[in-house]
Design a protein around this motif. Sequence first.
Motif, short mmCIF file in Angstrom:
data_model
loop_
_atom_site.label_atom_id
_atom_site.label_comp_id
_atom_site.label_asym_id
_atom_site.label_seq_id
_atom_site.Cartn_x
_atom_site.Cartn_y
_atom_site.Cartn_z
N VAL A 1 1.02 -1.31 0.12
CA VAL A 1 0.35 -0.14 0.14
C VAL A 1 0.53 1.29 0.12
N LEU A 2 0.48 2.40 -0.95
CA LEU A 2 1.24 2.89 -0.74
C LEU A 2 0.14 4.20 -0.50
N ASN A 3 0.24 5.06 0.06
CA ASN A 3 0.02 6.15 0.97
C ASN A 3 0.83 7.46 0.89
N TRP A 4 -0.20 8.98 1.87
CA TRP A 4 0.31 9.91 2.43
C TRP A 4 0.75 10.00 3.46
N GLY A 5 1.81 10.17 4.44
CA GLY A 5 2.42 10.72 5.00
C GLY A 5 0.86 10.90 6.31
N ASP A 6 1.03 9.53 7.14
CA ASP A 6 -0.09 10.28 8.15
C ASP A 6 -1.07 10.32 7.97
N TYR A 7 -1.50 9.61 6.80
CA TYR A 7 -2.73 9.72 6.28
C TYR A 7 -4.02 8.47 6.56
N ILE A 8 -3.85 7.45 7.69
CA ILE A 8 -4.50 6.18 7.50
C ILE A 8 -4.24 6.54 9.32
N ASP A 9 -5.13 5.49 10.74
CA ASP A 9 -4.92 4.97 11.10
C ASP A 9 -4.31 3.81 11.03
N PRO A 10 -3.10 3.51 11.66
CA PRO A 10 -2.68 2.49 11.57
C PRO A 10 -3.12 1.08 12.11
N GLU A 11 -4.25 1.49 13.31
CA GLU A 11 -4.91 0.53 13.77
C GLU A 11 -5.57 -0.20 12.66
N LEU A 12 -5.99 0.54 12.40
CA LEU A 12 -6.97 -0.26 10.85
C LEU A 12 -7.32 -0.73 10.28
N LEU A 13 -5.25 -0.87 9.61
CA LEU A 13 -3.87 -1.57 8.65
C LEU A 13 -3.25 -3.28 9.69
N ARG A 14 -3.77 -2.97 10.81
CA ARG A 14 -3.70 -4.09 12.59
C ARG A 14 -4.60 -4.71 12.20
N GLN A 15 -5.88 -4.32 12.15
CA GLN A 15 -7.38 -5.06 12.23
C GLN A 15 -7.73 -5.79 11.16
N GLU B 1 -9.40 -5.01 -3.46
CA GLU B 1 -10.72 -4.79 -3.65
C GLU B 1 -11.39 -5.04 -2.19
N GLN B 2 -10.82 -6.28 -1.24
CA GLN B 2 -11.35 -6.30 0.10
C GLN B 2 -10.61 -5.56 0.60
N PHE B 3 -9.61 -5.31 0.77
CA PHE B 3 -9.47 -3.90 1.53
C PHE B 3 -9.92 -2.05 1.40
N ILE B 4 -10.21 -2.12 0.14
CA ILE B 4 -11.17 -0.63 -0.32
C ILE B 4 -12.10 -0.98 0.55
N ASN B 5 -13.35 -2.37 0.12
CA ASN B 5 -13.97 -2.28 1.07
C ASN B 5 -13.94 -2.67 2.22
N PHE B 6 -12.46 -3.23 3.11
CA PHE B 6 -12.69 -2.69 4.24
C PHE B 6 -12.79 -0.62 5.16
N LEU B 7 -11.79 -0.36 4.03
CA LEU B 7 -12.11 0.89 4.08
C LEU B 7 -13.13 1.75 4.45
N CYS B 8 -14.31 1.07 3.55
CA CYS B 8 -15.33 2.00 2.99
C CYS B 8 -16.77 1.74 4.37
N ASP B 9 -16.11 0.66 4.80
CA ASP B 9 -16.88 0.38 5.90
C ASP B 9 -17.51 1.45 6.74
N ALA B 10 -18.46 1.82 7.44
CA ALA B 10 -19.08 3.02 7.49
C ALA B 10 -17.84 3.07 9.53
N GLN B 11 -18.39 2.21 10.08
CA GLN B 11 -17.27 2.54 11.55
C GLN B 11 -15.51 2.44 11.05
N VAL B 12 -14.89 1.98 9.73
CA VAL B 12 -14.14 2.05 9.97
C VAL B 12 -13.76 3.45 9.26
N ALA B 13 -14.20 3.77 8.18
CA ALA B 13 -13.98 5.32 8.33
C ALA B 13 -14.42 6.48 9.16
N ALA B 14 -15.35 5.83 9.67
CA ALA B 14 -15.27 6.78 11.11
C ALA B 14 -14.32 7.30 11.78
#
Lengths: 348, 275
Positions: free
Chosen positions: A34-48, A273-286
């Motif tokens: 995964v290639l992203n901007w710095g500080d642009y995701i909650d790292p806890e979500l990656l572990r989840q 696609e599984q990862f994208i779907n995960f990020l679009c989950d309401a709880q996760v996105a919130a």
Amino acid sequence: MKLWKTIICIALALALSLSLVACGGESSKVTLNVLNWGDYIDPELLRQFEDETGISVKYTTMTSNEEMLVKLASKDNIYDVCFPSDYLIEKLVADDLLYAINKENIPNLKNIDPRFMDLSFDPGNTYSVPYMWGTVGILYNTTMVSDPVDSWNILWDEKYAGQILMYDSMRDTIGITLKKLGMDINTRSEADVLAAQEALIAQKPLVRAYLTDDIKMELINGSAAMGVVYSGDAVYCISENPDLAYAVPQEGSNVWFDNIIIPKSSQHTAEAEQFINFLCDAQVAAQNSDYIGFSTPNAEALKLMDPSYAEDPTYNPPQDVLDRCQIFQDLGDFVKVFSDAWTKVKAA
Amino acid sequence: MKQTKSIKEKLAKGMRIRRSVFAYPYVLWMAVFILAPMLLILYYAFTNDGGITVENIVQAASWDNLKVLIDSVRFALYTTILCLLLGYPVAYLLSQMKKTSAALLSVFFIVPMWMNFLLRTYAWKVLLSAFTKILYTESAVLLGMVYNFLPFMILPIYTTLIKLDKSYIEAAADLGANPAKTFLKVVFPLSMPGIISGVTMVFIPSTTTFAISQLLGGGKTMLYGDLIYMKFITEQSWSTGSALSIILLAFVLISMTFMKKAERTTSDEGGGRLW
């Protein structure tokens, strides 16, 4: 005799360097790069995500769309998921570098606010899913600025000489100057760009510095009176220093969207696609939006978040603000005119 | 017994590796990481869509870009002069001290060099944020450059001065020169080789500096190194970036030839040179 020794030496050196390169090793577990901007995701979500799916995520960051383009356009691109901005999507589509997403695999797409679907840079969202969005505006210190902040012209006000911070980015800074001059942010007229260039050179003596992420610290500390920032950064700065306020000027501005894409060369599109779907989950996105402070395009997520977010005009700008903002388009070869102007401003 | 000895001898003969073999890894390293990139820069600078052209060079030699080069040279000159003014007295004092105290003192300016220069420049940024009037000005850039390059001026001058034959100074005193005159007529001219290598070691890297100007100058002072960085990274224009690099390389080579000449004419005596 001498020759074969030389050959052995070189062969050994090559073998050593190759073994270092090959050190990655194969495993049966799928790894998503995964290639992203710095500080642009909650790292806890990656572990989840890793715990839930058994897919491991190798996370890399970069600092600009241009850097992302170089990596994705490279023949040996290794990335499976990436987060480019609007105008780069256009370029990536034109260069045929993106994988057409199978929407059946992303049922959570229904959570996305329809306002943010089917945008100009990717009609029908064939290749991209909205991740975060926001505006560009002026963050100012209310104890240092007495005038109303409703126009870009305040960045050219000599009263604030030495207290103005500009964004060190070609597209953003020339973009807001074009808006100040009442021109199209995606102009293809050399005269327009030249006018913006001259305005920026005239402004330069008033500018304290051209910075990127450092603008946040400077404004939080009160070292400068005002600066150009992204709305998401403004949300963070205001939470750190309540004297700060954010405004999107009347002349209009840039509204931007960062999006999730899968490069065509990815070997793990199903997992991506599984990862994208995960990020679009309401709880996760919130949780994600709450962590990084940038606005989520996920309507269901916004409902789960603290109501103060939805009421905050910086985080969730009203429709009339959005109506006067423009999305960046890919400039194609005309980008050369922009970059020449930008070099002249920086060297002036 | 005789048999084993001859095997040993044979082995020794076969295994004997000429000393130059140990240089091969470095030669390989140079070829891959120095020579190859240089050739690539040449290639990008002189080609356009496959065809050979000088158009990139002509474009890169525009007046706007040359102004940036002139600005960089101006900064490099200021840096070199300031480093010399600050560094010479330090080197001189160090050379007059007892070996042990000189070693102890030199630790103070060598230890910071163990840390990466970017980290030290970031530290300056934090320090200077207490003096907001200085941060993001040309003075801040100059301060950062002098700070980073000063050791490269002190060390060569110091090594020249300690190797200076004391009998010259005694002779000058015997012949009636006062200490000031001795310094001006004897010590200073004899330390010229050290000064010239110091000047080279400060002037050349200062001309090609980038990042320091970016960090401490707040993006308002653009040096030639920043320009090349911008062409390569933000604009993805490798041919222009390479052409700019070639122009810089030519400028550096010309100024080095001048300095080498100055070095040769001053003195062949006295002092080890670092460079």
